[in-house]
Design an enzyme around this catalytic site. Structure first.
Site, PDB file in Angstrom:
ATOM      1  N   LEU A  54      -1.339  10.647  -5.567  1.00 50.85           N
ATOM      2  CA  LEU A  54      -1.474   9.708  -4.458  1.00 50.85           C
ATOM      3  C   LEU A  54      -2.445   8.622  -4.878  1.00 50.85           C
ATOM      4  O   LEU A  54      -3.391   8.879  -5.630  1.00 50.85           O
ATOM      5  CB  LEU A  54      -2.007  10.419  -3.204  1.00 50.85           C
ATOM      6  CG  LEU A  54      -1.122  11.495  -2.559  1.00 50.85           C
ATOM      7  CD1 LEU A  54      -1.847  12.122  -1.379  1.00 50.85           C
ATOM      8  CD2 LEU A  54       0.210  10.913  -2.118  1.00 50.85           C
ATOM      9  N   ASP A  55      -2.231   7.400  -4.373  1.00 53.34           N
ATOM     10  CA  ASP A  55      -3.153   6.310  -4.677  1.00 53.34           C
ATOM     11  C   ASP A  55      -4.558   6.647  -4.201  1.00 53.34           C
ATOM     12  O   ASP A  55      -4.750   7.462  -3.288  1.00 53.34           O
ATOM     13  CB  ASP A  55      -2.694   5.019  -3.995  1.00 53.34           C
ATOM     14  CG  ASP A  55      -1.415   4.464  -4.586  1.00 53.34           C
ATOM     15  OD1 ASP A  55      -1.035   4.907  -5.685  1.00 53.34           O
ATOM     16  OD2 ASP A  55      -0.791   3.592  -3.948  1.00 53.34           O
ATOM     17  N   LYS A  56      -5.537   5.992  -4.782  1.00 54.03           N
ATOM     18  CA  LYS A  56      -6.941   6.278  -4.479  1.00 54.03           C
ATOM     19  C   LYS A  56      -7.240   6.234  -2.993  1.00 54.03           C
ATOM     20  O   LYS A  56      -7.953   7.098  -2.456  1.00 54.03           O
ATOM     21  CB  LYS A  56      -7.843   5.278  -5.218  1.00 54.03           C
ATOM     22  CG  LYS A  56      -9.332   5.506  -4.994  1.00 54.03           C
ATOM     23  CD  LYS A  56     -10.160   4.516  -5.790  1.00 54.03           C
ATOM     24  CE  LYS A  56     -11.650   4.746  -5.555  1.00 54.03           C
ATOM     25  NZ  LYS A  56     -12.485   3.788  -6.323  1.00 54.03           N
ATOM     26  N   ARG A  64       4.227   0.917  -0.825  1.00 49.70           N
ATOM     27  CA  ARG A  64       3.475  -0.332  -0.656  1.00 49.70           C
ATOM     28  C   ARG A  64       4.311  -1.533  -1.092  1.00 49.70           C
ATOM     29  O   ARG A  64       4.320  -2.580  -0.427  1.00 49.70           O
ATOM     30  CB  ARG A  64       2.169  -0.263  -1.452  1.00 49.70           C
ATOM     31  CG  ARG A  64       1.209   0.806  -0.946  1.00 49.70           C
ATOM     32  CD  ARG A  64       0.084   1.062  -1.924  1.00 49.70           C
ATOM     33  NE  ARG A  64      -0.734  -0.127  -2.134  1.00 49.70           N
ATOM     34  CZ  ARG A  64      -1.695  -0.211  -3.041  1.00 49.70           C
ATOM     35  NH1 ARG A  64      -1.937   0.832  -3.851  1.00 49.70           N
ATOM     36  NH2 ARG A  64      -2.405  -1.316  -3.170  1.00 49.70           N
TER      37      ARG A  64
END
Length: 324
Positions: free
Chosen positions: A143-145, A250
């Site tokens: 998962l993204d930060k 995104r």
């Protein structure tokens, strides 16, 4: 090395330097390895709070304190309530915002979810002869930060092999909740993603025949609620992934004209959100409002169906409450 405590205020020319670099300069050009060890052992504070990440960027004006003889402390561990399932072959956790899932490479010493999870597993209880190997954890998704929510790590070779096969077959259920700008519509977004769409960012290939390096990406969007914010209409949506490419949600939402609230990278034709949310719920978020809410798959060893749900984090829920 002089063991006396020292402190400094980060100067303008040190703005956004790593904590390790600031500690090294403060401690008379201490070797990099020892500077990092001071931080990882809990002997460095920023703004009065312990910091354990040598790669953390520190802003101008922050007060940094180093006490080489302070009591050694362990790096942060994942809170017990963030481990939602653990067995011999896998562990499912709820990722907080602002934390990398895994290191970028073997030289990356930043604080990560995988290391916090390892530490938490070591503290859970009795160990068996195979536990050291399982503490290594296998990465099957990321998962993204700044994305929150459910993520699974493998603890055994069989677990990793079985999970990877399910991700390749697109049989893993992954549902995300997102808050976006504008009036989003239910849709299926399908494109081929490339590393550089022409402006240095990842994006969808717009030509007829995508290059070999392009990766097919499919995002299915469902409308959950329409809301009104200080800058206009917002939409709460859920997204189901057929594929799991980097930044897929995104990118697809931004290209559809509905970037995530809090998005700082994939923003096209929208005013960038402020760095801090406005008071009384009238503003936007300081991070992308994206949460991995559901995760479902078959156990990679015993084939038992598993499904997990994670409620929205506090900041996401508070923003929604302020808009309703």
């Amino acid at each position: 090395m002089d063991d006396s405590p020292r402190q400094t205020v980060v100067a303008p020319d040190q703005h956004q330097a790593t904590l390790a670099a600031i500690v090294r300069a403060l401690m008379d050009e201490l070797p990099w390895s020892k500077s990092r060890e001071l931080i990882r052992s809990g002997r460095v504070k920023v703004g009065g709070e312990l910091r354990f990440d040598p790669a953390e960027r520190v802003a101008e004006g922050a007060r940094v304190e180093v006490n080489p003889v302070a009591r050694r402390r362990r790096a942060p561990t994942l809170a017990r309530d963030r481990i939602v399932h653990v067995d011999r072959d896998l562990v499912v956790v709820v990722k907080p915002a602002g934390l990398l899932s895994v290191p970028y490479d073997d030289q990356d010493e930043r604080d990560t979810l995988i290391e916090r999870t390892r530490q938490a597993l070591r503290e859970l209880g009795p160990r068996d002869p195979a536990s050291d190997k399982r503490d290594r954890l296998g990465v099957v998704q990321r998962l993204d930060k700044d994305t929150t929510g459910l993520l699974v790590f493998a603890r055994t070779r069989a677990g990793r092999k079985g999970l990877e096969a399910q991700f390749r077959a697109h049989s893993v259920e992954r549902r995300y909740v997102a808050l976006v700008h504008g009036r989003a519509e239910a849709a299926v977004h399908e494109s081929h993603l490339i590393a550089d769409r022409g402006d240095g960012l990842r994006g969808s290939w717009r030509g007829k025949s995508p290059p070999k390096a392009a990766r097919r990406a499919v995002t299915k969007v469902r409308i959950e609620q329409r809301l009104r914010g200080p800058g206009g209409e917002l939409t709460l949506i859920s997204c189901r992934l057929e594929t799991g490419r980097q930044h897929q949600i995104r990118i697809h939402l931004a290209e559809a004209g509905n970037p995530l609230v809090g998005e700082q990278v994939y923003v096209r034709g929208h005013r960038r959100p402020p760095k801090k949310p406005a008071r009384e719920g009238a503003g936007l978020a300081s991070r992308p409002m994206l949460h991995a809410a559901s995760l479902g798959f078959r156990h990679p060893v015993n084939d038992r169906p598993l499904r997990f749900e994670a409620p929205l984090p506090d900041d996401f829920r508070a923003l929604l409450d302020s808009l309703r």
